[in-house]
Design a protein around this motif. Structure first.
Motif, PDB file in Angstrom:
ATOM      1  N   GLY A 439      42.272  43.275  43.848  1.00 16.47           N
ATOM      2  CA  GLY A 439      42.108  44.555  43.175  1.00 16.47           C
ATOM      3  C   GLY A 439      42.159  45.708  44.157  1.00 16.47           C
ATOM      4  O   GLY A 439      42.812  45.625  45.203  1.00 16.47           O
ATOM      5  N   SER A 440      41.449  46.780  43.832  1.00 19.33           N
ATOM      6  CA  SER A 440      41.460  47.973  44.673  1.00 19.33           C
ATOM      7  C   SER A 440      40.194  48.781  44.426  1.00 19.33           C
ATOM      8  O   SER A 440      39.715  48.856  43.286  1.00 19.33           O
ATOM      9  CB  SER A 440      42.680  48.841  44.343  1.00 19.33           C
ATOM     10  N   PRO A 441      39.640  49.406  45.469  1.00 21.02           N
ATOM     11  CA  PRO A 441      38.507  50.308  45.269  1.00 21.02           C
ATOM     12  C   PRO A 441      38.855  51.473  44.341  1.00 21.02           C
ATOM     13  O   PRO A 441      37.964  52.131  43.812  1.00 21.02           O
ATOM     14  CB  PRO A 441      38.192  50.804  46.689  1.00 21.02           C
ATOM     15  N   HIS A 442      40.134  51.713  44.147  1.00 25.41           N
ATOM     16  CA  HIS A 442      40.594  52.830  43.314  1.00 25.41           C
ATOM     17  C   HIS A 442      40.148  52.672  41.854  1.00 25.41           C
ATOM     18  O   HIS A 442      40.049  53.662  41.128  1.00 25.41           O
ATOM     19  CB  HIS A 442      42.118  52.920  43.398  1.00 25.41           C
ATOM     20  N   THR A 443      39.929  51.427  41.414  1.00 22.37           N
ATOM     21  CA  THR A 443      39.558  51.199  40.016  1.00 22.37           C
ATOM     22  C   THR A 443      38.182  50.544  39.914  1.00 22.37           C
ATOM     23  O   THR A 443      38.008  49.530  39.239  1.00 22.37           O
ATOM     24  CB  THR A 443      40.615  50.331  39.306  1.00 22.37           C
ATOM     25  N   SER A 449      38.057  44.150  38.772  1.00 20.09           N
ATOM     26  CA  SER A 449      39.396  44.201  38.184  1.00 20.09           C
ATOM     27  C   SER A 449      40.455  43.654  39.140  1.00 20.09           C
ATOM     28  O   SER A 449      40.331  43.748  40.360  1.00 20.09           O
ATOM     29  CB  SER A 449      39.757  45.641  37.793  1.00 20.09           C
ATOM     30  N   ILE A 450      41.487  43.081  38.555  1.00 19.82           N
ATOM     31  CA  ILE A 450      42.659  42.586  39.285  1.00 19.82           C
ATOM     32  C   ILE A 450      43.826  43.509  38.963  1.00 19.82           C
ATOM     33  O   ILE A 450      43.984  43.963  37.831  1.00 19.82           O
ATOM     34  CB  ILE A 450      42.992  41.146  38.863  1.00 19.82           C
ATOM     35  N   TRP A 451      44.654  43.772  39.958  1.00 21.13           N
ATOM     36  CA  TRP A 451      45.848  44.586  39.731  1.00 21.13           C
ATOM     37  C   TRP A 451      47.056  43.668  39.515  1.00 21.13           C
ATOM     38  O   TRP A 451      47.334  42.803  40.370  1.00 21.13           O
ATOM     39  CB  TRP A 451      46.109  45.497  40.925  1.00 21.13           C
ATOM     40  N   PRO A 452      47.774  43.819  38.406  1.00 27.70           N
ATOM     41  CA  PRO A 452      49.012  43.046  38.223  1.00 27.70           C
ATOM     42  C   PRO A 452      49.957  43.169  39.412  1.00 27.70           C
ATOM     43  O   PRO A 452      50.667  42.220  39.750  1.00 27.70           O
ATOM     44  CB  PRO A 452      49.611  43.657  36.957  1.00 27.70           C
ATOM     45  N   MET A 453      49.962  44.331  40.055  1.00 32.26           N
ATOM     46  CA  MET A 453      50.819  44.528  41.217  1.00 32.26           C
ATOM     47  C   MET A 453      50.561  43.474  42.289  1.00 32.26           C
ATOM     48  O   MET A 453      51.496  42.974  42.931  1.00 32.26           O
ATOM     49  CB  MET A 453      50.598  45.932  41.796  1.00 32.26           C
ATOM     50  N   PHE A 489      43.245  45.335  35.324  1.00 33.29           N
ATOM     51  CA  PHE A 489      42.668  44.777  34.105  1.00 33.29           C
ATOM     52  C   PHE A 489      41.440  43.942  34.460  1.00 33.29           C
ATOM     53  O   PHE A 489      41.299  43.449  35.582  1.00 33.29           O
ATOM     54  CB  PHE A 489      43.692  43.926  33.341  1.00 33.29           C
ATOM     55  N   ASN A 490      40.578  43.793  33.486  1.00 39.86           N
ATOM     56  CA  ASN A 490      39.392  42.954  33.631  1.00 39.86           C
ATOM     57  C   ASN A 490      39.807  41.505  33.399  1.00 39.86           C
ATOM     58  O   ASN A 490      40.268  41.168  32.311  1.00 39.86           O
ATOM     59  CB  ASN A 490      38.325  43.381  32.616  1.00 39.86           C
ATOM     60  N   PRO A 491      39.664  40.620  34.382  1.00 40.77           N
ATOM     61  CA  PRO A 491      40.144  39.239  34.218  1.00 40.77           C
ATOM     62  C   PRO A 491      39.389  38.451  33.150  1.00 40.77           C
ATOM     63  O   PRO A 491      39.872  37.421  32.688  1.00 40.77           O
ATOM     64  CB  PRO A 491      39.951  38.625  35.602  1.00 40.77           C
ATOM     65  N   ASN A 492      38.217  38.943  32.754  1.00 36.97           N
ATOM     66  CA  ASN A 492      37.467  38.290  31.686  1.00 36.97           C
ATOM     67  C   ASN A 492      37.738  38.911  30.318  1.00 36.97           C
ATOM     68  O   ASN A 492      37.307  38.377  29.302  1.00 36.97           O
ATOM     69  CB  ASN A 492      35.965  38.356  31.989  1.00 36.97           C
TER      70      ASN A 492
END
Length: 590
Positions: A439-443, A449-453, A489-492
């Motif tokens: 993920g990223s601290p940005h979100t 959260s995991i980023w699809p990117m 997105f929230n992986p759960n």
């Protein structure tokens, strides 16, 4: 009588002993036979396994050699598995359908063709042009051997016009202010406050003034890939294009001595904020907007912000410096072949060598569990930050960027990235599907959260075709029924996501699928229409589209099914099995 009985008893005992001996011998022979058979079976299994691994290595090596024949400067990843489409697990119809949608999303919804040979590409739900995002969004159009042995810009004049126009527009924006990372289509009509102008650098066309090293790297990559498609294109000869490359090299050289308040100078630096050291909002960069202390003799070049637009903790962002090393190699070739400027060649080589030496000296640290790994940020004074951010350039994306990394150090780094030691690595489960990624601290507003990117990039740097397919299907399932790649997105609970319209990861998703199948792009899969075309100079420049230009019939989506789909065409049992195989690929190789 007794003698006869004794003799008979002896004979019986001898017969018994002989029988027992024969039985023991028979058991021994059978056990030996079974052991030999088992060993042979294991040898056959091992040989088959070795054969399969060697076949994979051969395919990967063949692809790398083919890339090198095209040009040593081209990145070696993603590995092209398109020719293996008949032997790997097939992609779902949904994946092929969404590949076409994602590929054309930028052109359909964010591309503006302007007068004066310019184009403007916004990010999506933010109506501004980011230097990084725009160049990344059009990158699939520049990939070699995409359709009938050519890149998409080579088979379509309208797409070529979009990209050449973006090159020229970006060059002019860099001249307007080389420290800005995002620009508006039109100048601000309302006056800006003193704080906006002085602390945030916003005026004129500038949307945001976060100095990000990778912004110019993306511009230079776009230039080079365009040159690979059109070695003699007029836009490459434009004075402003060469000037933009020169400007950014001078900025990078000055920012090697950021601690000494160095800044670039000369006739090309006549912008409003030029002629003084870069300073930003003190609320984001410490020491009154200068950032944390750095070592001016490290050879590395400073950046205030990450590709996430978040401020750096330490000023030397290692993945961005690696990207700079790669793109300076592009400048060397362009300066020699296109601009015929030997002094520019030597300047780029020197800077490239200095930055790379700095990476080797300061960018590698010893981790107590994973050994020698690449750091995310350093200051050249002994401090470093161990993490990764989903936004590219990232540590995960090192092979994709084209940097000449150490395989052992990268393997160690990759194990770190997909472990709990990386504070940005997150896991979750929803609807029977296990998600894991960076993920990223940005979100932070979406916990864990995991980023699809990052999931896409995991596929783009993988040699394992099956693992790539599983990631594609998981990405589709993570889109919460929209089909688009979100910011996070929230992986759960994937229905909790950020940014519904974010074209950068859509383009990366298309690139991942295109590395797996020849079914995308295809005209029958769907065409494009350009968001807006305001260049009316048709008499002087007739621009035609190709078979991909609408009114090609829109693709018929697969039969409606409840979304998000768990994984089209892949049962959960198979997904679980493939996921375990993928985890092995993730942890044991590239």
């Amino acid at each position: 009588m007794n003698k006869r009985m004794t003799k008979k008893r002896c004979n019986n005992q001898c017969l018994l002993y002989v029988s027992l001996g024969a039985l023991i011998l028979w058991f021994y022979v059978m056990i030996s036979f079974i052991a030999v058979l088992e060993r042979k079976l294991l040898e056959v299994k091992h040989e088959n396994s070795e054969y399969n691994e060697k076949l994979k290595e051969f395919v990967a090596a063949s692809e790398l050699k083919r890339r090198r024949r095209q040009g040593d400067e081209l990145p070696q990843y993603p590995i092209n598995h398109r020719h293996l489409n008949n032997v790997i697990r097939p992609l779902s119809d949904q994946a092929i359908y969404q590949c076409h949608k994602a590929l054309w999303h930028t052109v359909d919804t964010t591309a503006y063709v302007l007068p004066n040979n310019e184009s403007f590409v916004i990010t999506g739900d933010i109506q501004d042009l980011w230097l990084r995002d725009s160049a990344a969004q059009i990158h699939p159009l520049l990939l070699p051997n995409t359709y009938n042995g050519q890149s998409l810009v080579q088979v379509d004049q309208k797409l070529e016009r979009i990209v050449s126009g973006l090159i020229l527009k970006t060059a002019r924006l860099i001249r307007f202010d080389p420290y800005a990372n995002a620009f508006r289509l039109e100048e601000r009509k309302t006056p800006v406050t003193k704080f906006q102008r002085e602390a945030l650098g916003r005026h004129g066309y500038i949307a945001t003034w976060n100095y990000e090293l990778d912004s110019a790297c993306y511009f230079l990559r776009m230039l080079f890939f365009f040159h690979e498609s059109f070695p003699n294109h007029p836009v490459l000869k434009e004075r402003q294009v060469k000037e933009a490359a020169t400007i950014m090299m001078d900025v990078w050289i000055a920012e090697q001595r950021h601690e000494e308040d160095a800044y670039p100078s000369g006739e090309l630096f006549d912008c409003v904020h030029c002629g003084k050291p870069y300073r930003y909002n003190p609320a984001e960069l410490k020491r009154k907007g200068k950032g944390t202390m750095t070592n001016s003799s490290a050879g590395l070049t400073w950046t205030g912000f990450r590709p996430s637009d978040d401020p750096c903790v330490y000023g030397y962002l290692i993945p961005a410096n690696m990207f700079a090393v790669v793109t300076l190699g592009y400048v060397v070739k362009l300066a020699a072949v296109v601009w015929d400027d030997e002094s520019m060649v030597e300047k780029a080589r020197k800077l490239r060598r200095e930055i790379d030496d700095g990476i080797q000296k300061y960018g590698i640290v010893e981790h107590p569990t994973h050994g020698r790994i690449y750091a995310y940020e350093v200051d050249g004074l002994g401090n470093y930050l161990l993490m990764d951010d989903a936004n590219v350039p990232s540590l995960l994306s090192i092979p994709y960027l084209g940097y000449d990394y150490d395989p052992t150090i990268f393997a160690n780094t990759k194990r770190f990235l997909f472990s709990k030691d990386n504070p940005m690595f997150h896991e979750g489960r929803h609807d029977g599907i296990a998600y894991a990624g960076i993920g990223s601290p940005h979100t932070k507003f979406i916990p864990s959260s995991i980023w699809p990117m990052a999931m896409i990039m995991e596929g783009l740097v993988s040699n394992n075709a099956t693992h790539k397919v599983v990631l594609v299907e998981k990405l589709l399932a993570s889109s919460a029924g929209t089909g688009w790649m979100h910011e996070s997105f929230n992986p759960n609970n994937p229905a909790k996501f950020s940014r519904p319209w974010f074209c950068w990861p859509d383009s990366l998703f298309a690139e991942l699928v295109m590395s797996l199948t020849e079914a995308c792009p295809r005209p029958e899969g769907g065409g494009y229409s350009i968001k807006e075309w305001t260049d009316r100079d048709d008499a002087a420049h007739v621009v035609r589209g190709s078979v991909f230009m609408k009114p090609t019939p829109s693709p018929t989506p697969p039969p409606p099914t409840p979304m998000p789909q768990p994984l089209p065409l892949l049962s959960l049992a198979v997904v679980s099995e493939c996921t375990r195989a993928g985890e092995g690929a993730r942890n044991g190789g590239y």
